[in-house]
Design a protein around this motif. Structure first.
Motif, mmCIF file in Angstrom:
data_model
loop_
_atom_site.group_PDB
_atom_site.id
_atom_site.type_symbol
_atom_site.label_atom_id
_atom_site.label_comp_id
_atom_site.label_asym_id
_atom_site.label_seq_id
_atom_site.Cartn_x
_atom_site.Cartn_y
_atom_site.Cartn_z
ATOM 1 N N LYS A 84 1.358 -21.442 40.636
ATOM 2 C CA LYS A 84 0.867 -20.431 39.698
ATOM 3 C C LYS A 84 0.060 -21.045 38.559
ATOM 4 N N SER A 141 3.029 -21.328 29.738
ATOM 5 C CA SER A 141 4.208 -21.111 28.884
ATOM 6 C C SER A 141 5.339 -22.088 29.208
ATOM 7 N N ARG A 188 9.151 -27.132 28.228
ATOM 8 C CA ARG A 188 9.225 -28.573 28.508
ATOM 9 C C ARG A 188 9.111 -29.359 27.200
ATOM 10 N N SER A 231 14.405 -26.179 31.997
ATOM 11 C CA SER A 231 15.207 -25.139 32.629
ATOM 12 C C SER A 231 16.516 -24.926 31.849
ATOM 13 N N ALA A 264 15.662 -23.163 28.485
ATOM 14 C CA ALA A 264 15.117 -21.823 28.719
ATOM 15 C C ALA A 264 16.204 -20.753 28.843
ATOM 16 N N ARG A 288 14.126 -18.764 23.329
ATOM 17 C CA ARG A 288 13.130 -17.807 23.827
ATOM 18 C C ARG A 288 12.564 -16.985 22.679
ATOM 19 N N ARG A 347 7.602 -17.200 33.551
ATOM 20 C CA ARG A 347 8.656 -16.455 34.241
ATOM 21 C C ARG A 347 8.778 -15.034 33.688
ATOM 22 N N ASP A 348 8.436 -14.879 32.402
ATOM 23 C CA ASP A 348 8.631 -13.584 31.740
ATOM 24 C C ASP A 348 7.377 -13.123 31.023
ATOM 25 N N ASP A 397 16.960 -20.054 37.009
ATOM 26 C CA ASP A 397 15.947 -19.186 36.384
ATOM 27 C C ASP A 397 16.188 -17.713 36.727
ATOM 28 N N ARG A 455 19.962 -16.303 34.981
ATOM 29 C CA ARG A 455 20.236 -16.268 33.537
ATOM 30 C C ARG A 455 20.152 -14.836 33.016
HETATM 31 O O1 DC Z 1 6.709 -23.335 34.955
HETATM 32 P P1 DC Z 1 7.474 -24.608 34.656
HETATM 33 O O2 DC Z 1 8.033 -25.272 35.876
HETATM 34 O O3 DC Z 1 6.678 -25.569 33.813
HETATM 35 O O4 DC Z 1 8.733 -24.158 33.756
HETATM 36 C C1 DC Z 1 9.692 -25.074 33.313
HETATM 37 C C2 DC Z 1 10.994 -24.349 33.030
HETATM 38 O O5 DC Z 1 10.816 -23.466 31.930
HETATM 39 C C3 DC Z 1 11.512 -23.517 34.200
HETATM 40 O O6 DC Z 1 12.773 -23.982 34.619
HETATM 41 C C4 DC Z 1 11.670 -22.125 33.677
HETATM 42 C C5 DC Z 1 11.346 -22.186 32.227
HETATM 43 N N1 DC Z 1 10.381 -21.162 31.830
HETATM 44 C C6 DC Z 1 10.867 -19.972 31.374
HETATM 45 O O7 DC Z 1 12.076 -19.774 31.341
HETATM 46 N N2 DC Z 1 10.015 -19.003 30.949
HETATM 47 C C7 DC Z 1 8.688 -19.194 31.000
HETATM 48 N N3 DC Z 1 7.872 -18.236 30.577
HETATM 49 C C8 DC Z 1 8.174 -20.411 31.497
HETATM 50 C C9 DC Z 1 9.049 -21.378 31.927
#
Ligand code: DC
Length: 222
Positions: free
Chosen positions: A18, A36, A41, A97, A100, A106, A127-128, A181, A184
């Motif tokens: 993505k 995001s 991270r 993770s 998050a 958040r 994710r959101d 993910d 939660r």
């Molecule tokens: O997309 P990524 O793999 O870089 O995301 C790293 C961690 O951050 C992943 O375990 C989920 C979390 N994350 C999240 O909870 N909400 C987001 N908008 C983006 C990532």
């Protein structure tokens, strides 16, 4: 929440591609891009640099609220230091993770993400993005691929970077992160009813990019 500039929100599991698709769509359109996941991270890395326990919600949330981070043409800076490669490691992803799942983290990152929505438009992935950060997004996409395919992609990336990993270890990581993910209580990973599904298991990146552009054209003609 009113949306003054157009936003394409691309959500999906880790290693689905993505980020690559979102960045290419943004470059094609000349729009801003927000990764995001990088903020989560960076929060984990900044907390670890300060020897803060990643489960300590008040402390980690304070780190998130005061994150000294900058995104400059492909380079990510934390406290003025280039952390572009460090935040991409499996360890950083694992830390992200964990932080998050903390509601305070958040909440601390919410406005910061919304500030990226500037003219002429924003493409963002996470994710959101469609559910919490940009609920009024112009176009919402759930971009995914099978866990096996995502593990393969991640494995190739890590091997190319010289990391010593096995495919079975990566598949397990992908499955565990998906579970964390999705399970939660705050902003879990899920496909929204108003998000279009883009399955890239057998789809080349260029086709995925074109699909997003076609869908944008449908909802935002001209
Ligand atoms: O997309 P990524 O793999 O870089 O995301 C790293 C961690 O951050 C992943 O375990 C989920 C979390 N994350 C999240 O909870 N909400 C987001 N908008 C983006 C990532």
């Amino acid at each position: 929440m009113s949306q003054t500039v157009p936003v394409i929100a691309i959500d999906g599991p880790s290693a689905s591609g993505k980020g690559t698709v979102a960045a290419r769509v943004a470059a094609h359109l000349g729009w801003h891009y927000l990764d995001s996941g990088a903020l989560y991270r960076l929060t984990a890395l900044a907390a670890q640099n300060r020897s803060i326990d990643l489960a300590d919600e008040p402390e980690v949330s304070a780190v998130a609220a005061h994150l000294d981070a900058a995104f400059l043409e492909g380079v990510v800076l934390l406290d003025g230091e280039d952390v572009t490669d460090i935040i991409r490691t499996e360890t950083a992803g694992e830390g992200a993770s964990r932080v998050a799942v903390l509601p305070g983290v958040r909440a601390a990152l919410l406005q910061r993400q919304r500030d990226f929505a500037r003219a002429p438009g924003l493409v963002t992935d996470g994710r959101d993005m469609g559910s919490v950060v940009f609920p009024a997004a112009t176009l919402k996409i759930f971009l995914t691929a099978s866990a096996e395919e995502r593990a393969q992609r991640r494995y190739k990336q890590l091997i190319a970077k010289g990391e010593s990993v096995t495919i079975s270890q990566i598949l397990l990581d992908v499955q565990q992160r998906d579970a964390r993910d999705s399970a939660r209580s705050v902003a879990p990973l899920r496909q929204l009813p108003d998000a279009r599904l883009l399955d890239t298991t057998t789809l080349p990146i260029s086709d995925a990019v074109q699909t997003v552009l076609d869908w944008l054209h449908e909802v935002m003609p001209g």
